[in-house]
Structure formats: structure tokens, C-alpha cells
Write a protein that holds these residues in place. Sequence first.
Motif, PDB file in Angstrom:
ATOM      1  N   ILE A  10       0.869  -1.179   0.000  1.00  0.00           N
ATOM      2  CA  ILE A  10       0.000   0.000   0.000  1.00  0.00           C
ATOM      3  C   ILE A  10       0.903   1.226   0.000  1.00  0.00           C
ATOM      4  CG2 ILE A  10      -1.786   1.282   1.278  1.00  0.00           C
ATOM      5  CD1 ILE A  10      -2.857  -1.388   0.433  1.00  0.00           C
ATOM      6  N   CYS A  11       0.661   2.110  -0.943  1.00  0.00           N
ATOM      7  CA  CYS A  11       1.473   3.326  -0.999  1.00  0.00           C
ATOM      8  C   CYS A  11       1.205   4.185   0.234  1.00  0.00           C
ATOM      9  CB  CYS A  11       1.141   4.108  -2.272  1.00  0.00           C
ATOM     10  SG  CYS A  11       1.906   5.736  -2.320  1.00  0.00           S
ATOM     11  N   GLN A  12       2.275   4.553   0.906  1.00  0.00           N
ATOM     12  CA  GLN A  12       2.091   5.326   2.150  1.00  0.00           C
ATOM     13  C   GLN A  12       1.675   6.767   1.861  1.00  0.00           C
ATOM     14  OE1 GLN A  12       6.340   7.303   3.182  1.00  0.00           O
ATOM     15  NE2 GLN A  12       5.837   5.453   4.300  1.00  0.00           N
ATOM     16  N   GLN A  13       1.781   7.158   0.594  1.00  0.00           N
ATOM     17  CA  GLN A  13       1.418   8.540   0.258  1.00  0.00           C
ATOM     18  C   GLN A  13      -0.023   8.633  -0.220  1.00  0.00           C
ATOM     19  OE1 GLN A  13       3.107  11.193   0.958  1.00  0.00           O
ATOM     20  NE2 GLN A  13       1.486  12.489   0.119  1.00  0.00           N
ATOM     21  N   CYS A  14      -0.389   7.785  -1.226  1.00  0.00           N
ATOM     22  CA  CYS A  14      -1.739   7.914  -1.791  1.00  0.00           C
ATOM     23  C   CYS A  14      -2.681   6.808  -1.324  1.00  0.00           C
ATOM     24  CB  CYS A  14      -1.687   7.941  -3.316  1.00  0.00           C
ATOM     25  SG  CYS A  14      -1.141   6.364  -4.021  1.00  0.00           S
ATOM     26  N   GLY A  15      -2.154   5.769  -0.735  1.00  0.00           N
ATOM     27  CA  GLY A  15      -3.010   4.716  -0.182  1.00  0.00           C
ATOM     28  C   GLY A  15      -3.411   3.658  -1.195  1.00  0.00           C
ATOM     29  N   THR A  27       6.307   3.719  -1.600  1.00  0.00           N
ATOM     30  CA  THR A  27       5.395   4.532  -2.410  1.00  0.00           C
ATOM     31  C   THR A  27       5.246   3.903  -3.788  1.00  0.00           C
ATOM     32  OG1 THR A  27       7.328   5.921  -2.838  1.00  0.00           O
ATOM     33  CG2 THR A  27       5.709   6.755  -1.282  1.00  0.00           C
ATOM     34  N   CYS A  28       4.125   4.248  -4.459  1.00  0.00           N
ATOM     35  CA  CYS A  28       3.792   3.607  -5.725  1.00  0.00           C
ATOM     36  C   CYS A  28       4.535   4.204  -6.907  1.00  0.00           C
ATOM     37  CB  CYS A  28       2.286   3.693  -5.966  1.00  0.00           C
ATOM     38  SG  CYS A  28       1.708   5.383  -6.212  1.00  0.00           S
ATOM     39  N   SER A  29       4.931   5.463  -6.777  1.00  0.00           N
ATOM     40  CA  SER A  29       5.512   6.156  -7.935  1.00  0.00           C
ATOM     41  C   SER A  29       6.530   7.189  -7.488  1.00  0.00           C
ATOM     42  CB  SER A  29       4.397   6.871  -8.700  1.00  0.00           C
ATOM     43  OG  SER A  29       3.781   7.810  -7.824  1.00  0.00           O
ATOM     44  N   ALA A  31       6.314  10.293  -8.140  1.00  0.00           N
ATOM     45  CA  ALA A  31       5.560  11.457  -7.654  1.00  0.00           C
ATOM     46  C   ALA A  31       5.217  11.292  -6.178  1.00  0.00           C
ATOM     47  CB  ALA A  31       4.298  11.624  -8.480  1.00  0.00           C
ATOM     48  N   CYS A  32       4.733  10.095  -5.816  1.00  0.00           N
ATOM     49  CA  CYS A  32       4.370   9.854  -4.412  1.00  0.00           C
ATOM     50  C   CYS A  32       5.613   9.856  -3.525  1.00  0.00           C
ATOM     51  CB  CYS A  32       3.607   8.545  -4.277  1.00  0.00           C
ATOM     52  SG  CYS A  32       1.849   8.746  -4.636  1.00  0.00           S
ATOM     53  N   ALA A  33       6.709   9.328  -4.070  1.00  0.00           N
ATOM     54  CA  ALA A  33       7.952   9.298  -3.291  1.00  0.00           C
ATOM     55  C   ALA A  33       8.393  10.728  -2.964  1.00  0.00           C
ATOM     56  CB  ALA A  33       9.033   8.571  -4.072  1.00  0.00           C
TER      57      ALA A  33
HETATM   58 ZN    ZN Z   1       1.117   6.478  -4.381  1.00  0.00          ZN
END
Ligand code: ZN
Length: 186
Positions: A10-15, A27-29, A31-33
Motif C-alpha cells: 500500500i502506498c504510504q502517500q496515496c493509499g 510509495t507507488c511512484s 511522484a508519491c515518493a
Molecule cells: Zn502512491
Amino acid sequence: MSSNIRIIRICQQCGNEFEARKTTSKTCSDACAKKAYKARQRSGKVEVSDQQTLQIKIKPIEDIKAQEFLTVDESAKLIRISRRSLYRLNERGELPFVKLNRRTVIRRSDIDRLFDRPAELLEKSRPIPVPLVDCYTMKEIREKYSISEKALYDLIQRHEVPKQYSGIYAYVPKSRIDQLLAPTLP
Ligand SMILES: [Zn+2]
């Protein structure tokens, strides 16, 4: 050699769920990182500024503690009571005020001494309900009624005569003592 194991995180930024390339991915990407990194930096700054605020709050108290003579305001701040309470302590003879020219100062050592007294005495030094002129000291009773210190102590305990303290002296209401010790009229 690639493994067939898919790591779903689960991305800790966007969920959102994402397939992680490394077990440590959070993080998934990109951008989220980046967003997560900025958020971490921000919270780090908040922590630092919180600490600075705390320092600013604590410093005056530390300064006060380092001084030998304090103003009424500083003393009140130091022991966290109101100015009025400080004046009351002074009126009861428990905290000496020193007059320097027209300024009132308090010795820090006298404030420290307040806390050296037995808890029992602190408990008893409440505002006095009976005016002192209507009270006897222990000495006065012993002289008037020729009673021993021990007998007087027992009498006061047994009849639960309220004791009041002013400075180092204990006071008891005259009316109660006279009632207990004066010879009853036939
Ligand atoms: Zn994300």
C-alpha cells in the motif's frame, strides 16, 4: 534472474495498492515518493520549531532559578501560584518580603524553605476562620489554666478543637477552651 513473487504494498502517500519492485518500497511512484519526502521534511521542521518554542518557554524559569533575589512576579511564576497567594503567604508570616528602596524582593532561599516544611503544617496553614484576638496560644492556655502541655494536647485532640496556625504559633478559639476548662458555675 527474476522471481515470480509479486510484492503488493500500500502506498504510504496515496493509499493505493501497488506492485513493489523492492521489499523496501513504500510509495507507488516517483511522484508519491517526492511528496512523501517533502512531508517528512516538513514534519522534521515542525519538530525542530516545537523544540525551539519549548526552549523559549523554559528559559525564563531557568533564569529565575539562577537568581538569588526575585520580584513578586518572578516568584509567582517560579512556583506557579498567583501574586495574591504570595501576598497571603507573606501576611501569614511564612514568606518574608524584603524591601529594597521601593521594590519588594523575595529571597529564593526563602521560597525554597516553603517547601521544606512538613506537609502537615502546609495543610494547616489555611486562611484563619477565627480572628486571632479571639484565640489563645498554647502558652496562654497553660498559664491561665495551669495545665500541662501534654494534658492540653490531649484535651485539644479529644475534643477536636480546631487549631489554626499563624507563623509558627498554633491558635485555638478562646470560647472552646474556656468552655472546656473554666470551672462551671453551680
Ligand atoms: Zn502512491
